[in-house]
Design a protein around this motif. Structure first.
Motif, short mmCIF file in Angstrom:
data_model
loop_
_atom_site.label_atom_id
_atom_site.label_comp_id
_atom_site.label_asym_id
_atom_site.label_seq_id
_atom_site.Cartn_x
_atom_site.Cartn_y
_atom_site.Cartn_z
N MET A 154 -35.88 -50.30 80.14
CA MET A 154 -37.30 -50.19 80.42
C MET A 154 -37.83 -51.43 81.14
O MET A 154 -38.71 -51.35 82.00
CB MET A 154 -38.07 -49.95 79.13
CG MET A 154 -37.77 -48.61 78.48
SD MET A 154 -38.30 -47.20 79.50
CE MET A 154 -40.03 -47.11 79.06
N LEU A 155 -37.28 -52.60 80.80
CA LEU A 155 -37.66 -53.83 81.49
C LEU A 155 -37.26 -53.75 82.96
O LEU A 155 -38.03 -54.14 83.85
CB LEU A 155 -36.99 -55.04 80.82
CG LEU A 155 -37.33 -56.41 81.41
CD1 LEU A 155 -38.81 -56.74 81.19
CD2 LEU A 155 -36.45 -57.49 80.77
N LYS A 197 -46.22 -49.98 77.12
CA LYS A 197 -45.96 -51.30 76.55
C LYS A 197 -44.55 -51.79 76.89
O LYS A 197 -44.33 -52.98 77.12
CB LYS A 197 -46.15 -51.25 75.03
CG LYS A 197 -47.60 -51.05 74.61
CD LYS A 197 -47.72 -50.94 73.10
CE LYS A 197 -49.18 -50.71 72.70
NZ LYS A 197 -49.33 -50.54 71.22
N ALA A 198 -43.59 -50.88 76.93
CA ALA A 198 -42.21 -51.26 77.25
C ALA A 198 -42.06 -51.66 78.71
O ALA A 198 -41.24 -52.52 79.06
CB ALA A 198 -41.25 -50.10 76.92
N TRP A 199 -42.85 -51.04 79.60
CA TRP A 199 -42.78 -51.36 81.02
C TRP A 199 -43.55 -52.63 81.39
O TRP A 199 -43.26 -53.25 82.42
CB TRP A 199 -43.36 -50.19 81.84
CG TRP A 199 -42.38 -49.09 82.11
CD1 TRP A 199 -41.02 -49.17 82.08
CD2 TRP A 199 -42.70 -47.73 82.45
NE1 TRP A 199 -40.47 -47.95 82.39
CE2 TRP A 199 -41.47 -47.05 82.62
CE3 TRP A 199 -43.88 -47.03 82.63
CZ2 TRP A 199 -41.39 -45.71 82.97
CZ3 TRP A 199 -43.81 -45.69 82.98
CH2 TRP A 199 -42.58 -45.03 83.15
N GLY A 209 -33.36 -47.91 76.45
CA GLY A 209 -33.83 -48.92 75.51
C GLY A 209 -34.60 -50.04 76.19
O GLY A 209 -35.02 -49.92 77.35
N ARG A 210 -34.78 -51.15 75.49
CA ARG A 210 -35.64 -52.23 75.95
C ARG A 210 -35.19 -52.81 77.30
O ARG A 210 -36.01 -53.00 78.19
CB ARG A 210 -35.67 -53.35 74.91
CG ARG A 210 -36.56 -54.52 75.29
CD ARG A 210 -36.59 -55.57 74.21
NE ARG A 210 -37.11 -55.04 72.96
CZ ARG A 210 -37.20 -55.74 71.83
NH1 ARG A 210 -36.77 -57.00 71.80
NH2 ARG A 210 -37.69 -55.19 70.74
N ALA A 211 -33.90 -53.07 77.46
CA ALA A 211 -33.41 -53.66 78.70
C ALA A 211 -33.62 -52.70 79.88
O ALA A 211 -34.05 -53.12 80.97
CB ALA A 211 -31.93 -54.01 78.57
N ALA A 219 -46.38 -46.18 74.07
CA ALA A 219 -45.16 -46.93 73.82
C ALA A 219 -44.40 -47.17 75.13
O ALA A 219 -43.81 -48.24 75.34
CB ALA A 219 -44.27 -46.20 72.82
#
Length: 279
Positions: free
Chosen positions: A153-154, A94-96, A149-151, A91
């Motif tokens: 990790m991006l 995939k987030a990175w 969270g998503r931001a 997980a």
């Protein structure tokens, strides 16, 4: 024209032995520390190209691009071995992934405009910071209880992609740091970060081929942009073969032993690049 045309037989033999030895070390480190081996490959190849007077002014770029190509199979092999032992958090990878892809393209484009000496300095500084963190940090040195969270990790993926493509490494160094700072176990951090090599090396290699294409006439024979085919052929198979040995070593060591050995290794690499920059 052959890349071997102007190289004496004794130098060619020494080169072959050196690359075989470096391939063994690269593979072991890939499994042991969850890194693609670029921290070893880059200084070895940069010194080699300088010694043979190849790619003057672009030695570091050629070493970085070749390193990214070499770590592709090594990183995949290391990831497979760690997944077999249940240590990889897919997980997180995939987030990175989206940020890493963009960061690799940006880093490769920037590298084509940066002098080799300054790339060495960037490499040395980041390796020294990592070494300090591993050697002197305490378990309580964290910045959060878990990953963002998503931001967030991006953003981490973008950072890892840019720095890793500039330095020719698989990203395991920074992936491990980020995960341990977010309260993840060291072994899980190393195992998961092994997968970063595959995410970084593919777009990174293609980007360095494109970035080096305008300089093709200034590069050694058997080069595709900033990627040396001879370096790949001599080092990659051996490194891939021995990567599982490093994995077995990693799973047999304590957390502190892993941190200390990794930190000492990075400090030595950093010292070597500072020396090259200053001389």
């Amino acid at each position: 024209m052959s890349i071997f045309a102007s190289i004496p037989v004794d130098e060619l033999a020494s080169l072959g032995v050196g690359l075989v030895f470096a391939g063994v070390i690269t593979g072991v480190l890939a499994g042991l520390f969850g890194v693609g081996g670029g921290a070893v490959i880059v200084p070895v190849l940069a010194s080699l190209f300088e010694h043979l007077d190849m790619a003057e002014g672009f030695e570091m770029q050629l070493a970085v691009g070749t390193s990214l190509a070499i770590i592709m199979p090594t990183s995949v092999r290391s990831l497979q071995a760690h997944r077999a032992r249940g240590g990889v958090d897919m997980a997180v990878l995939k987030a990175w992934a989206p940020g890493i892809f963009v960061g690799c393209v940006v880093g490769a484009a920037a590298a084509s405009y940066v002098r080799s000496d300054w790339l060495k300095l960037i490499f040395a500084v980041f390796m020294l910071l990592m070494a300090g963190r591993l050697l002197f940090a305490k378990a309580s040195w964290t910045i959060a209880d878990d990953l963002p969270g998503r931001a967030g990790m991006l953003g981490y993926g973008l950072f890892i992609g840019i720095i890793s493509s500039l330095m020719g490494i698989g990203g395991g160094t920074y992936g491990s740091l980020i995960m341990t700072l977010h309260n993840r176990p060291m072994l899980q951090a190393i195992s998961t970060s092994a997968g970063l090599g595959a995410l970084i090396s593919i777009p990174g290699t293609l980007s360095f081929i494109v970035a080096g294409w305008p300089h093709q006439a200034e590069l050694p024979p058997l080069s595709l942009g900033f990627v040396s085919l001879i370096g790949i052929l001599l080092m990659a198979p051996i490194a891939t073969l021995v990567a599982p040995l490093g994995v077995r070593l990693a799973h047999g060591l304590s957390k502190r032993a892993l941190e200390t050995s990794f930190g000492l290794f990075l400090a030595l690499v950093s010292a070597r690049f500072f020396y090259d920059f200053l001389t």
